[in-house]
Write a protein that holds these residues in place. Structure first.
Motif, PDB file in Angstrom:
ATOM      1  N   ARG A  70      56.784 -35.625 -51.089  1.00  0.00           N
ATOM      2  CA  ARG A  70      56.488 -36.447 -52.268  1.00  0.00           C
ATOM      3  C   ARG A  70      57.628 -36.441 -53.286  1.00  0.00           C
ATOM      4  O   ARG A  70      57.465 -36.919 -54.401  1.00  0.00           O
ATOM      5  CB  ARG A  70      55.195 -35.971 -52.933  1.00  0.00           C
ATOM      6  CG  ARG A  70      53.952 -36.243 -52.096  1.00  0.00           C
ATOM      7  CD  ARG A  70      52.680 -36.054 -52.899  1.00  0.00           C
ATOM      8  NE  ARG A  70      51.507 -36.427 -52.133  1.00  0.00           N
ATOM      9  CZ  ARG A  70      51.068 -37.677 -51.997  1.00  0.00           C
ATOM     10  NH1 ARG A  70      51.719 -38.662 -52.593  1.00  0.00           N
ATOM     11  NH2 ARG A  70      50.000 -37.936 -51.273  1.00  0.00           N
ATOM     12  N   SER A  71      58.756 -35.908 -52.914  1.00  0.00           N
ATOM     13  CA  SER A  71      59.886 -35.904 -53.836  1.00  0.00           C
ATOM     14  C   SER A  71      60.379 -37.331 -54.073  1.00  0.00           C
ATOM     15  O   SER A  71      60.160 -38.225 -53.257  1.00  0.00           O
ATOM     16  CB  SER A  71      61.031 -35.050 -53.279  1.00  0.00           C
ATOM     17  OG  SER A  71      61.627 -35.688 -52.164  1.00  0.00           O
ATOM     18  N   THR A  72      61.047 -37.529 -55.183  1.00  0.00           N
ATOM     19  CA  THR A  72      61.559 -38.861 -55.530  1.00  0.00           C
ATOM     20  C   THR A  72      63.021 -39.015 -55.124  1.00  0.00           C
ATOM     21  O   THR A  72      63.715 -39.896 -55.627  1.00  0.00           O
ATOM     22  CB  THR A  72      61.419 -39.103 -57.046  1.00  0.00           C
ATOM     23  OG1 THR A  72      62.122 -38.066 -57.758  1.00  0.00           O
ATOM     24  CG2 THR A  72      59.957 -39.103 -57.462  1.00  0.00           C
ATOM     25  N   SER A  73      63.482 -38.175 -54.227  1.00  0.00           N
ATOM     26  CA  SER A  73      64.880 -38.227 -53.798  1.00  0.00           C
ATOM     27  C   SER A  73      65.181 -39.541 -53.085  1.00  0.00           C
ATOM     28  O   SER A  73      64.299 -40.173 -52.497  1.00  0.00           O
ATOM     29  CB  SER A  73      65.190 -37.050 -52.871  1.00  0.00           C
ATOM     30  OG  SER A  73      64.321 -37.048 -51.757  1.00  0.00           O
ATOM     31  N   SER A  74      66.437 -39.944 -53.129  1.00  0.00           N
ATOM     32  CA  SER A  74      66.864 -41.176 -52.471  1.00  0.00           C
ATOM     33  C   SER A  74      66.803 -41.005 -50.958  1.00  0.00           C
ATOM     34  O   SER A  74      66.640 -39.893 -50.443  1.00  0.00           O
ATOM     35  CB  SER A  74      68.289 -41.522 -52.887  1.00  0.00           C
ATOM     36  OG  SER A  74      69.192 -40.532 -52.416  1.00  0.00           O
ATOM     37  N   ILE A  75      66.955 -42.110 -50.238  1.00  0.00           N
ATOM     38  CA  ILE A  75      66.912 -42.062 -48.779  1.00  0.00           C
ATOM     39  C   ILE A  75      68.011 -41.155 -48.232  1.00  0.00           C
ATOM     40  O   ILE A  75      67.772 -40.324 -47.354  1.00  0.00           O
ATOM     41  CB  ILE A  75      67.048 -43.478 -48.188  1.00  0.00           C
ATOM     42  CG1 ILE A  75      65.821 -44.322 -48.551  1.00  0.00           C
ATOM     43  CG2 ILE A  75      67.216 -43.419 -46.672  1.00  0.00           C
ATOM     44  CD1 ILE A  75      65.912 -45.758 -48.092  1.00  0.00           C
ATOM     45  N   SER A  76      69.232 -41.305 -48.756  1.00  0.00           N
ATOM     46  CA  SER A  76      70.344 -40.492 -48.256  1.00  0.00           C
ATOM     47  C   SER A  76      70.132 -39.015 -48.569  1.00  0.00           C
ATOM     48  O   SER A  76      70.413 -38.148 -47.730  1.00  0.00           O
ATOM     49  CB  SER A  76      71.665 -40.974 -48.856  1.00  0.00           C
ATOM     50  OG  SER A  76      71.632 -40.895 -50.272  1.00  0.00           O
ATOM     51  N   GLN A  77      69.614 -38.727 -49.762  1.00  0.00           N
ATOM     52  CA  GLN A  77      69.360 -37.331 -50.122  1.00  0.00           C
ATOM     53  C   GLN A  77      68.246 -36.749 -49.259  1.00  0.00           C
ATOM     54  O   GLN A  77      68.329 -35.611 -48.792  1.00  0.00           O
ATOM     55  CB  GLN A  77      68.985 -37.221 -51.599  1.00  0.00           C
ATOM     56  CG  GLN A  77      68.781 -35.783 -52.073  1.00  0.00           C
ATOM     57  CD  GLN A  77      68.433 -35.698 -53.550  1.00  0.00           C
ATOM     58  OE1 GLN A  77      68.462 -36.702 -54.257  1.00  0.00           O
ATOM     59  NE2 GLN A  77      68.087 -34.515 -54.008  1.00  0.00           N
TER      60      GLN A  77
END
Length: 211
Positions: A70-77
């Motif tokens: 559920r993190s809001t990290s980007s796709i690459s991250q």
């Protein structure tokens, strides 16, 4: 309708769309995590080092923490996070039962140095995990393609495939592993999605005898 009410309504719709997209992203990421947890390497890790015995010093190697879906990290991250986690999980491929007992004892004592000593002596980190190429192909959410590309060999192809830097997976092996992933899930939505993924590699997907 007043203009102020209209603006509030538009904002509510936008928030609703954002929530739906967030839930869809979380569901996809959770599915990718659960696919990896079906592998024997994760089962061995979990049985050897239960969550309460994991050591903070080893989080970047032998005691990886499951990424927050559920993190809001980007796709690459996110790809970097889940890729690093998977590589740590795959370290547990090929660890013998005798090793597991010793590793459990070291973890229970909180002795990170002893844990690493056992790992370095018995299971060098640089040794590639067995069956890794098929694991990556069977898992449609795997983020490791860029570092270890895989060539799929369909049943109808009778020639030899040789290409430096690539690993080859036969259709029969792929279907056998995919059938285990499919049979382990009770989710109808996942099964339908996964069957479509399998069909993208094969002419007819899994045969009835494979499931």
């Amino acid at each position: 309708m007043r203009r102020g009410q209209s603006r509030r309504s538009d904002a509510s719709v936008e928030r609703g769309e954002g929530a739906a997209a967030s839930e869809a992203r979380a569901a996809t990421r959770l599915k990718n995590i659960n696919l990896t947890k079906l592998h024997a390497s994760y089962e061995r890790y979990l049985s050897t080092v239960p969550r309460e015995l994991r050591l903070r010093e080893l989080r970047e190697s032998w005691h990886p923490v499951t990424p927050n879906h559920r993190s809001t990290s980007s796709i690459s991250q996110w790809n970097r996070e889940i890729g690093a986690w998977r590589r740590s999980v795959y370290l547990w491929n090929g660890v013998a039962e005798a090793q597991c007992k010793l590793l459990s004892e070291a973890a229970r004592k909180g002795d990170a140095a002893e844990f690493l000593r056992i790992c370095e002596q018995e299971h060098p980190a640089e040794e590639p995990p067995a069956g890794g190429s098929c694991d990556r192909l069977v898992d449609p959410g795997c983020a490791d393609y860029a570092t270890e590309p895989v060539l799929y060999k369909p049943a109808w192809f009778k020639g030899q495939i040789t290409h430096a830097g690539f690993q080859t997976v036969d259709e029969a092996d792929f279907l056998e592993r995919a059938s285990r992933v499919l049979s382990a899930s009770e989710s109808r939505a996942f099964r339908e999605s996964y069957e479509n993924y399998i069909r993208s590699y094969t002419d007819g997907g899994l045969r009835s005898g494979d499931q």
